[in-house]
Structures are given as C-alpha cells and as structure tokens.
Motif scaffolding. Structure first.
Motif, PDB file in Angstrom:
ATOM      1  N   GLU A 125      45.956  41.791  44.367  1.00  0.00           N
ATOM      2  CA  GLU A 125      46.758  42.169  46.138  1.00  0.00           C
ATOM      3  C   GLU A 125      46.579  40.572  45.806  1.00  0.00           C
ATOM      4  O   GLU A 125      46.483  40.598  47.320  1.00  0.00           O
ATOM      5  CB  GLU A 125      46.237  42.956  46.514  1.00  0.00           C
ATOM      6  CG  GLU A 125      46.789  44.806  46.049  1.00  0.00           C
ATOM      7  CD  GLU A 125      45.898  45.693  47.828  1.00  0.00           C
ATOM      8  OE1 GLU A 125      45.179  45.323  48.761  1.00  0.00           O
ATOM      9  OE2 GLU A 125      46.240  46.912  47.099  1.00  0.00           O
ATOM     10  N   VAL A 126      45.555  39.935  44.933  1.00  0.00           N
ATOM     11  CA  VAL A 126      45.667  38.685  45.227  1.00  0.00           C
ATOM     12  C   VAL A 126      46.864  37.213  45.461  1.00  0.00           C
ATOM     13  O   VAL A 126      47.228  37.945  44.272  1.00  0.00           O
ATOM     14  CB  VAL A 126      44.223  38.023  44.656  1.00  0.00           C
ATOM     15  CG1 VAL A 126      44.071  36.460  44.659  1.00  0.00           C
ATOM     16  CG2 VAL A 126      43.494  38.972  44.846  1.00  0.00           C
ATOM     17  N   THR A 127      46.775  36.864  46.453  1.00  0.00           N
ATOM     18  CA  THR A 127      48.057  36.022  47.031  1.00  0.00           C
ATOM     19  C   THR A 127      47.331  34.548  46.793  1.00  0.00           C
ATOM     20  O   THR A 127      48.101  33.648  46.915  1.00  0.00           O
ATOM     21  CB  THR A 127      49.248  36.837  47.695  1.00  0.00           C
ATOM     22  OG1 THR A 127      48.071  36.879  48.961  1.00  0.00           O
ATOM     23  CG2 THR A 127      49.745  38.274  47.287  1.00  0.00           C
ATOM     24  N   LYS A 128      46.488  34.611  47.822  1.00  0.00           N
ATOM     25  CA  LYS A 128      46.287  32.995  48.305  1.00  0.00           C
ATOM     26  C   LYS A 128      45.383  32.816  47.559  1.00  0.00           C
ATOM     27  O   LYS A 128      45.355  31.122  47.866  1.00  0.00           O
ATOM     28  CB  LYS A 128      45.339  33.512  49.882  1.00  0.00           C
ATOM     29  CG  LYS A 128      45.602  34.388  50.616  1.00  0.00           C
ATOM     30  CD  LYS A 128      46.662  33.605  51.314  1.00  0.00           C
ATOM     31  CE  LYS A 128      47.412  34.396  52.838  1.00  0.00           C
ATOM     32  NZ  LYS A 128      46.422  35.018  53.301  1.00  0.00           N
ATOM     33  N   VAL A 129      45.125  33.100  46.405  1.00  0.00           N
ATOM     34  CA  VAL A 129      44.155  31.754  45.138  1.00  0.00           C
ATOM     35  C   VAL A 129      45.054  32.107  43.976  1.00  0.00           C
ATOM     36  O   VAL A 129      45.505  33.130  43.536  1.00  0.00           O
ATOM     37  CB  VAL A 129      43.188  32.228  45.165  1.00  0.00           C
ATOM     38  CG1 VAL A 129      42.285  31.432  46.514  1.00  0.00           C
ATOM     39  CG2 VAL A 129      42.499  33.321  45.105  1.00  0.00           C
ATOM     40  N   LYS A 130      44.682  31.054  43.028  1.00  0.00           N
ATOM     41  CA  LYS A 130      45.333  31.808  41.952  1.00  0.00           C
ATOM     42  C   LYS A 130      44.486  31.230  40.695  1.00  0.00           C
ATOM     43  O   LYS A 130      43.270  30.701  40.903  1.00  0.00           O
ATOM     44  CB  LYS A 130      46.744  31.488  41.429  1.00  0.00           C
ATOM     45  CG  LYS A 130      46.755  29.755  41.296  1.00  0.00           C
ATOM     46  CD  LYS A 130      48.630  29.336  41.901  1.00  0.00           C
ATOM     47  CE  LYS A 130      48.252  27.657  41.400  1.00  0.00           C
ATOM     48  NZ  LYS A 130      47.415  27.322  42.016  1.00  0.00           N
ATOM     49  N   VAL A 131      44.771  32.388  39.342  1.00  0.00           N
ATOM     50  CA  VAL A 131      43.867  31.450  38.211  1.00  0.00           C
ATOM     51  C   VAL A 131      43.214  30.115  38.282  1.00  0.00           C
ATOM     52  O   VAL A 131      45.165  29.333  38.487  1.00  0.00           O
ATOM     53  CB  VAL A 131      44.334  32.025  36.974  1.00  0.00           C
ATOM     54  CG1 VAL A 131      43.493  31.214  35.999  1.00  0.00           C
ATOM     55  CG2 VAL A 131      43.879  33.809  37.112  1.00  0.00           C
ATOM     56  N   GLY A 132      42.324  29.106  38.042  1.00  0.00           N
ATOM     57  CA  GLY A 132      42.726  28.295  37.757  1.00  0.00           C
ATOM     58  C   GLY A 132      42.395  27.368  38.785  1.00  0.00           C
ATOM     59  O   GLY A 132      41.798  25.990  38.258  1.00  0.00           O
ATOM     60  N   VAL A 191      31.026  35.861  39.031  1.00  0.00           N
ATOM     61  CA  VAL A 191      30.247  36.749  39.794  1.00  0.00           C
ATOM     62  C   VAL A 191      31.913  37.282  40.504  1.00  0.00           C
ATOM     63  O   VAL A 191      32.732  36.937  40.095  1.00  0.00           O
ATOM     64  CB  VAL A 191      30.197  35.817  41.265  1.00  0.00           C
ATOM     65  CG1 VAL A 191      30.958  34.898  41.545  1.00  0.00           C
ATOM     66  CG2 VAL A 191      29.438  36.946  41.972  1.00  0.00           C
ATOM     67  N   ARG A 192      31.976  38.640  40.866  1.00  0.00           N
ATOM     68  CA  ARG A 192      33.001  39.465  41.051  1.00  0.00           C
ATOM     69  C   ARG A 192      33.529  38.668  42.790  1.00  0.00           C
ATOM     70  O   ARG A 192      32.397  39.110  44.027  1.00  0.00           O
ATOM     71  CB  ARG A 192      32.761  41.026  41.602  1.00  0.00           C
ATOM     72  CG  ARG A 192      33.910  41.307  42.421  1.00  0.00           C
ATOM     73  CD  ARG A 192      33.652  43.001  42.830  1.00  0.00           C
ATOM     74  NE  ARG A 192      34.107  43.889  43.247  1.00  0.00           N
ATOM     75  CZ  ARG A 192      33.358  44.870  44.294  1.00  0.00           C
ATOM     76  NH1 ARG A 192      32.571  45.217  43.762  1.00  0.00           N
ATOM     77  NH2 ARG A 192      34.828  44.796  44.962  1.00  0.00           N
ATOM     78  N   VAL A 193      34.160  38.155  43.828  1.00  0.00           N
ATOM     79  CA  VAL A 193      34.942  38.228  45.091  1.00  0.00           C
ATOM     80  C   VAL A 193      35.530  38.775  45.092  1.00  0.00           C
ATOM     81  O   VAL A 193      36.837  38.810  45.332  1.00  0.00           O
ATOM     82  CB  VAL A 193      35.067  36.882  44.686  1.00  0.00           C
ATOM     83  CG1 VAL A 193      35.358  36.107  46.110  1.00  0.00           C
ATOM     84  CG2 VAL A 193      34.377  35.593  43.996  1.00  0.00           C
ATOM     85  N   PRO A 194      35.305  39.578  46.156  1.00  0.00           N
ATOM     86  CA  PRO A 194      35.398  40.630  46.572  1.00  0.00           C
ATOM     87  C   PRO A 194      36.808  39.955  47.761  1.00  0.00           C
ATOM     88  O   PRO A 194      36.480  39.202  48.492  1.00  0.00           O
ATOM     89  CB  PRO A 194      34.776  41.698  47.322  1.00  0.00           C
ATOM     90  CG  PRO A 194      33.733  41.755  46.929  1.00  0.00           C
ATOM     91  CD  PRO A 194      33.514  40.273  46.763  1.00  0.00           C
ATOM     92  N   TYR A 195      38.150  40.815  48.512  1.00  0.00           N
ATOM     93  CA  TYR A 195      38.256  40.491  49.009  1.00  0.00           C
ATOM     94  C   TYR A 195      39.361  38.780  49.373  1.00  0.00           C
ATOM     95  O   TYR A 195      38.900  37.999  50.400  1.00  0.00           O
ATOM     96  CB  TYR A 195      37.725  40.402  50.587  1.00  0.00           C
ATOM     97  CG  TYR A 195      37.722  41.762  51.230  1.00  0.00           C
ATOM     98  CD1 TYR A 195      39.034  42.549  51.191  1.00  0.00           C
ATOM     99  CD2 TYR A 195      36.806  42.630  51.513  1.00  0.00           C
ATOM    100  CE1 TYR A 195      38.550  43.839  51.997  1.00  0.00           C
ATOM    101  CE2 TYR A 195      36.220  42.926  52.518  1.00  0.00           C
ATOM    102  CZ  TYR A 195      37.959  44.931  52.146  1.00  0.00           C
ATOM    103  OH  TYR A 195      37.283  45.263  52.738  1.00  0.00           O
TER     104      TYR A 195
END
Lengths: 169, 384
Positions: B72-79, B135-139
């Motif tokens: 569901e993540v749309t605001k940031v991308k890998v890299g 680290v795991r970053v929720p939301y």
C-alpha cells in the motif's frame, strides 16, 4: 523593549515566523471538524496480530500497527501481563512494569550465559570512552569504590574476629 | 544486521539481530544512513521509562535509503533517501487530522497518552529504532520525507526531532515580539529552542544550564545569554532580577526527567524513581515565568507523577503548553529554513561515531565527555 528589526539585524531570521495573531498557538488549533464524531474514522489495515501484544485497557483494541521488538516472556512477561490488567491511570500498571524491567535485566544476563556469551558489562557501560576522556575521574571512582569495599570487608572481618574471641572466652 | 541492543540500565551493546520484515502493507524497510542519540534516549538508557525491555533497539532520529516497501506504499519508493520523523502516525485518526502527529491513536497499543515512537520502549509502541543498519518504518505514506536534493544528511537527520522539537518549544511559547524567553537546558533541543525563539521575534533569550562547555556553545550558536545556575543560587530570584522583578514572558523546559539542581528532585526522581523523573527544570520554569505567562514543555518525563508547584500555576494564571513535536506538520517550514541558511542544524553535531561503538557513544553523551553536544551514529552499511 525595543523590537525594531534593526536591533536584531545580527540574528539571521529574527522575527521571520512572528505571528501575533496565532494565539493560542499549537497544539490548540487545526481543528478538523470531526472531533465530535468520536472513534469513527476509517482505520488503516490491521497488522496481523500473531504475537502477544499488550494493549492499554483505556482503548478497546490493538492499534492498526504495533511494534514487535520484544514480545513478553519469562517472569518479566508474567508481571507485564498483570500490569496490563490495570489502566494507565493506576500505579498498579506502572510500578509492576518497572519491576518487570528490573527482572528482565537478570533474565537478559541468564539468557546471555545460556547462549554461551558472558556479558562484558564494563564494555557495555562504555568504559573505553570513560578511560579515553575522563581517565582521572574513572581512576578516582575506582579508588573510592575500592576503599569503600575494603572498609566494608575489613569491618565484617573485624566483627567476625571479635565474635570469635567472645565465643572463645 | 548490526543493531544496538539494550541490556539494562547503563548497558547497551552492538549485536547481530535479524533483519526487519514488512509486517503491514504500509511498511517500508529503510537502510539507515545516519542515526542520532537523543537526550530522551538517556531516559531509556538510565532505565527510567517503564516497559523498556532487554533486547530492544533504541533510536528515533534517523535517515536512510528505502530498501523495500509494502503493497500500500505509494509516497516513497525503493532507493529514496528519506528522513523519518520520530512520530509514527497513521494520518487517518482524528488526532492526525488535527496535525497532532505525536498523538496518533493507531500506532501505540500499549498507552493512549502517546503515539508510537521508534525505539522508545513498549510504552511508546514497542518498535525497534534506527540505531541499527536497517529498520522497519510503519505508515510509510505518512512519515518518511524524501530529503531534498543537495541537503546534507547531517542536516536532514536533525530534522527528524531536534529541530522540530526546539522550534515547537518556541512556537508553543506563543512568543510575542520583544518577549523575554528563558530556556532551561542547554542540550541540543534547548539550544535549538533558544535559536528558534528569535525567529518568533523574542527580544531577549536566556539559556540556563550547569555545564560550562554547553553554555559557551549555546551562547555562540544561538546568540543568546547563557548562565550557569550553580553560580547564581536561586534561579527564580535571578530571573526576577533580570526581568525588572516581574519574571520571563515565556519559560521553556527543555530538560525533562534527567534534571539536576535540586537534591530532593534528584533523589526522588532519578535515584529512587518514586516520581517520573526529576522535575527541577519544570519547577523552575513555573516559578520564573511572569504572571499570565506561558510555560512550554518539551522535556520528556515518565508516565507517572511529578512534584511540581501546581498551586503557583493557578495563582499566577500560567498557561502550560506541551506536546511531543509534530514533526510532519513542521517539516515544510523547517526545510525552507535550512535551505535558506536561517537554521544550521548540523552545527550542533560534535561527534560522528561508528555504530559499532554505540556503548561508548552512549557513555560519552550521557556523561558529557569530550565536550559532547550531539553524537551521530553511522552504520557500516550507510555508504554516505
């Protein structure tokens, strides 16, 4: 007090965010108009609850996301479970949690030893930094500890000797 | 991966820990590039925050590269190289809608009084923090913000907590042009609060502490007056004398639970833990502020009770404003200030330390060794 910008020309940005009309300021602002609707917002997807997660009894559920750093275990876990039967409003919640934290320290040492790793407590306490940057203070502290320790041992030895002499008489 | 590992009061070490995993569709996994030790980490380090469990990784001020994202993540991308606010906020609850991102109701099951915070005990949600390689970053659609091109990562990492907290301390003070502001505590947040007080038009800024090198640093960095409370006796009398016997318009508590300066507070709050930290700075703030003045609190205390002169709050008609900084709310303005040279966060950093030396870094910061103001940990995998 004079508040002309000239007086503060040496401070970059002086007064740049001054906004006398913004009073009362944060956090008393930005009302969303939804406050009266209560707990009715669309909740995010629920993170699967597949470990033991405590939740405050001041809320009805586990939050949509939660941390999984250290699930409760052992004696400290038992104490934490009891703590979470009480609300955040109750000392019966917080004091057992502090107790559980202290029990957990002993559990941590036992766990380390069971895993074949004897904890290097001076290193964990950052004694290298102390030695590098405060050698005199560290040596003083060690000397004081040694003197107090020697004094205690000497006192009990003398006491024991006196008791032995009394017994012999 | 390498991660800081809490073993008990005053004991931390570096250990190998399992890699974090995506546990929620809005999660991201971030490879840490910078991670600070915060003054509030010392409350955990000293064992004064309930439900701080052995094995936890601290760290709520960090930047990193996004390595993996949930569905569901749309605001940031890998890299993407992101700075991650210390608040874990859903963006959907009634509190987030009011921009109270430090008070999110969907990120901390263990306590309703505070939202989730990275690496800040199970009382703040039980999340591992950023003093690690990953680290795991929720939301991840809400908190992480892509670092603007050209911004130094050392500036960016201080935008995750220190700068917004200092700025919000000044903001909550409701400073009016010409006001006298007294900041208690010359740690990084106190120094930043002093600096930001000018931005709101303060006429005079005074910082109070007992550590000489920090006072000297504050005087230069924040261009304010700096006084050692060990030298002038009673702070309330001193501030009254300094303010034509009326008191300061605004007092800021930027110390919290680790305050010194009052034996009763120190013994009950820091040694015996029978109150939620030593409330000396707050006590002084209440007694130094003018009648009808404002006390702004950003110093962190534990969740139980503290000895403060609440009767004086009533009798003097003081307004108290306090909160965890709402980092996301403040970021656009603060990024602007950094880019325009109004604020220079990285000027606070005095020590850059490899993550592997985390035990020494904590000791150095905690004991104020080697004139330490702000230490930053750099993981071996940072590559920046």
């Amino acid at each position: 007090m004079e508040t002309t910008p000239n007086k503060y020309a040496h401070i970059i940005g002086w007064g740049i965010d001054a906004d006398p009309k913004n009073d009362p300021t944060y956090p008393m602002r930005n009302r969303a108009g939804e406050e009266e609707k209560g707990y009715t917002w669309t909740r995010p997807t629920q993170q699967p609850v597949n470990i033991e997660v405590h939740h405050s009894i001041e809320r009805p559920n586990v939050t949509a996301v939660f941390g999984t750093a250290v699930p409760p275990s052992g004696l400290s876990g038992m104490i934490r479970r009891l703590a979470f039967k009480k609300s955040e409003n109750d000392y019966g919640h917080w004091l057992p949690l502090i107790l559980a934290d202290r029990v957990n320290v002993v559990e941590g040492i036992i766990e380390d030893i069971k895993n074949g790793k004897f904890p290097n407590i001076p290193a964990e306490k950052g004694m290298k930094a102390e030695w590098q940057h405060n050698r005199g203070g560290l040596l003083r502290q060690l000397a004081v500890t040694a003197i107090i320790g020697y004094g205690i041992v000497a006192y009990f030895r003398a006491k024991k000797r006196r008791e032995q002499e009394d017994y012999d008489y | 991966m390498l991660a800081m590992n809490y073993r008990g009061p005053l004991r931390v070490r570096i250990d190998q820990k399992p890699m974090p995993e995506i546990l929620h569709p809005q999660d991201a996994i971030v490879r840490v590039t910078r991670s600070c030790i915060c003054g509030s980490d010392l409350h955990l380090y000293n064992g004064s925050v309930p439900d701080t469990r052995v094995g936890m990784t601290f760290g709520h001020e960090f930047t990193g590269i996004v390595e993996e994202v949930g569905s569901e993540v749309t605001k940031v991308k890998v890299g993407d190289h992101v700075l991650v606010p210390f608040n874990i906020a859903c963006g959907q609850c009634v509190f987030c809608k009011q921009e109270l991102y430090g008070n999110c109701h969907e990120s901390n099951p263990q306590a309703t009084a505070v939202g989730g915070i990275f690496g800040y005990s199970h009382t703040a949600g039980g999340y591992n923090g950023g003093q690690a390689e990953y680290v795991r970053v929720p939301y991840a659609n809400v908190g992480p913000t892509v670092i603007p091109e050209g911004m130094d990562p050392d500036d960016a990492v201080l935008l995750t907590d220190v700068v917004p907290t200092g700025y919000q301390a000044a903001e909550m003070g409701g400073i009016q042009p010409g006001d006298t502001v007294v900041v208690f505590g010359a740690g990084p947040v106190g120094i930043m609060a002093a600096k930001c007080s000018w931005l709101f038009g303060a006429g005079r800024v005074i910082i109070i502490d007992e550590v000489e090198y920090r006072l000297e640093f504050a005087k230069n960095y924040a261009q304010c007056e700096a006084y050692n409370f060990r030298e002038f006796g009673d702070p309330a009398v001193f501030i009254k004398k300094q303010t034509d016997w009326l008191g300061a318009d605004v007092c800021i508590d930027a110390v919290g639970a680790e305050a010194t300066g009052n034996a009763l507070q120190t013994i009950t709050g820091r040694k015996l833990l029978i109150q939620a930290g030593s409330a000396t700075a707050l006590h002084w703030a209440i007694n130094c502020v003018k009648k009808g003045g404002i006390v702004s609190i950003v110093g962190v205390y534990g969740p139980t009770d503290n000895l403060v002169p609440i009767g004086n709050v009533l009798n003097k008609g003081i307004t108290i404003r306090a909160n965890q900084a709402s980092v996301k709310r403040l970021l656009p303005r603060l990024i602007e200030h950094v880019q325009n040279g109004i604020l220079n966060p990285k000027g606070l950093i005095t020590h850059r330390i490899p993550l592997e030396e985390v035990s020494d870094a904590y000791r150095m910061f905690s004991e104020k060794l080697d004139n330490c103001i702000k230490p930053v940990l750099i993981p071996p995998s940072a590559r920046i």
